[in-house]
Design an enzyme around this catalytic site. Sequence first.
Site, PDB file in Angstrom:
ATOM      1  N   GLU A  61       0.793  -1.279   0.091  1.00 20.82           N
ATOM      2  CA  GLU A  61      -0.037  -0.150   0.225  1.00 20.82           C
ATOM      3  C   GLU A  61       0.851   1.355  -0.182  1.00 20.82           C
ATOM      4  O   GLU A  61       0.452   2.303  -0.613  1.00 20.82           O
ATOM      5  CB  GLU A  61      -1.139   0.031   1.212  1.00 20.82           C
ATOM      6  N   PRO A 118      -0.735   1.032   6.389  1.00 16.16           N
ATOM      7  CA  PRO A 118       0.909   0.630   5.983  1.00 16.16           C
ATOM      8  C   PRO A 118       1.079   2.140   4.917  1.00 16.16           C
ATOM      9  O   PRO A 118       2.149   2.383   4.706  1.00 16.16           O
ATOM     10  CB  PRO A 118       0.864  -0.430   5.092  1.00 16.16           C
ATOM     11  N   HIS A 130     -11.149  -5.412   7.978  1.00 15.61           N
ATOM     12  CA  HIS A 130     -12.045  -5.064   6.913  1.00 15.61           C
ATOM     13  C   HIS A 130     -13.217  -4.158   7.017  1.00 15.61           C
ATOM     14  O   HIS A 130     -14.082  -4.073   6.380  1.00 15.61           O
ATOM     15  CB  HIS A 130     -12.399  -6.417   6.235  1.00 15.61           C
TER      16      HIS A 130
END
Lengths: 371, 336
Positions: free
Chosen positions: B60, B89, B129
């Site tokens: 990322e 990240p 998530h």
Amino acid sequence: MSPQITPIADTAQDLELSERILAPDGSRIPNPRLDAFVADVDAAQLRALHRDMVILRRIDAEGVALQRQGQLGLWAPCQGQEATQIGTARALAPQDYVFPSYRETGVIYARGAQPGDYVRMWRGEEGAGHDPATLRVAPLQIIIGAQTLHAVGYALGIRHEATDEVAVTYFGDGATSQGDVNEAMIFASSYQAPVVFVCQNNHWAISEPVSLQSQYPIAGRAPGFGIPSLRVDGNDVLACLAAMRWALDHARSGKGPAYIEAVTYRMGPHTTADDPKRYRDEAELESWRRRDPIERLEAHLRAAGQLDEHQLAETQAAADDVAKAMRAACLGMVTRPPLAVFDGVYAEPHTGLDRQREDYAAYLATFEAEA
Amino acid sequence: MTELTLGKALGAGLRQAMRDDDKVVLLGEDIGRLGGVFRITDGLLDEFGAARVIDTPLAESGIVGMAVGLAFRGYRPVVEIQFDGFVYPAFDQIVAQVAKLHYRTQGRVKMPITIRIPWAGGIGAAEHHSESPEAYFVHTAGLRVVAVSNPADAYRSLRQAIASDDPVIFFEPKRLYHHKGDVELEAPLADAPPMGLARVVRPGTDVTLIAYGAMVSTALEAAEAAEDDGVSLEVIDLRSLSPVDYDSVAASVRKTGRVVVAHEASREAGVAAEVIASITERCFEYLEAAPLRVTGHDVPYPPAKLEKYHLPDLDRLLDAVDRVLDRPNSLTGVEA
């Protein structure tokens, strides 16, 4: 032969394992791999490289002095790294674009920085010292290694446009521990981006020695990403120039990224806020003094009868002039008015910030009313 | 008018933005051949090719850092972060690079980057998530933060975000990806309301209920239920979290005198805290009761079987409405 890859004994010090053209005593030694890349370099060009390095050292010394005199908040010295910075930066073409770290004073010098550009950021007048579009150099980067990804993204754009430009990024040995630098190498390799990585291994990441970060020569990592690399004596300006020409040729001709580890040494502190005496052995410093990049080229030119006292004095005078202009630019800087603190946060109006600006303007106006 | 799901509206928005400007490029994990894990970029690789719909390695920070470099080169990158919890990240590249380069260079370097984040909970997903990280980005100067709640806004706001010269964090409520609504695909962008403008979704007179993203749906349910109970709620969809359209918010509060702000994100130093502080500064004299927050708890996002106890629901919203109206509520006890 064993398929196992094993570390070598001394990753930091063993300079015999790096590419050289000039020995520490200034004598020229044959280098079958690199000689062709500097076959055209004549005495006048060597003198120009010498002059660049002398001026850079003078700029650096002036930066330290200005900080000590309270004119700069901080300075990141590059003394000892002149050959790496000048040698690699002088290989660049005008259209190339550089993404440097905070220590690349020599790179912005070689790209045409103006006297004030060296100090504007360190003095705290602006967030960046120079105009990126004019120098084709991104603002100096303080977050370790973040700029390497920017170079790869830029290079991806070059690749899409199929031009002959190259993106170049500079970073230190400490940065190679960062995730971003490793991600940059993966992305560069994935897209075969025209980017050159220049790792200035100056042996110390503040107080952490390179041996803590690397159990294997840093240049040795690049092939693992599918990127060819060279380990070069970073105090040999000719070798740095040659290696960079190799790397740029490689990237410019569509062969993808290339990597250089220039093994050099940071003679001074990490920054003016650092005290290397707390962690660094005087004997180590002394051994690197004997490998001084400027003296090395000077010895080479003198032995060849290509540098005399008159020329040396002229170079020193030129360096003093640059330092004088830098000091004048620094002392002459006019701090922007208070409301400038709000300038340039957004490209388009932002109602939240606009209101804060109005409120602060009204507050400031109360002082004018008093006066 | 075309009826589209929110997900399809986003895809249509990307397609239109890419047709309008060939400097728009997409980057992300699995966005090419797969069309993204939520299929938002479905079909774009075929139309625009791999140079503009760029499948990336799974990193990322690398994706956002590459977008910064592309922006230096004059592109308008649109980044897809696969899930909300995976944006961390990339946090350094977003807050230290994307957000600051314009300011550092006094506008000489522009960062017209859009970072799309499938966002927030309610779908029974695995750990990482279902996060609501919006406050981190709202707190970062230099970023704009948008949260959409319906297909029409999604289509328009995404195109506006991409066209903006500023970086935009673009939150897409994944709980609503399959919700349908009418979208005016042909409407000129120039005629659209500005990206930062809040919207009165449902007018009312007794209490202003402020929400954004998927919580707008819950707020509307609450308004319907309250109406049955004789209480008129005005529901405001903030749409933009940076900047917040306080003119619209304040106009509503001056009318109702009572405020409830709802979001899924946890409470401390959250968006609701900021909105209420600003309301208090602007229209304290109009307030009939202390404004209230209804938010996720200050806990890590809970496992899926527990998330219904974390997310503000209809009843928690109505309880807060009762409290600002000084009706029987969870603090005073319910009248027998």
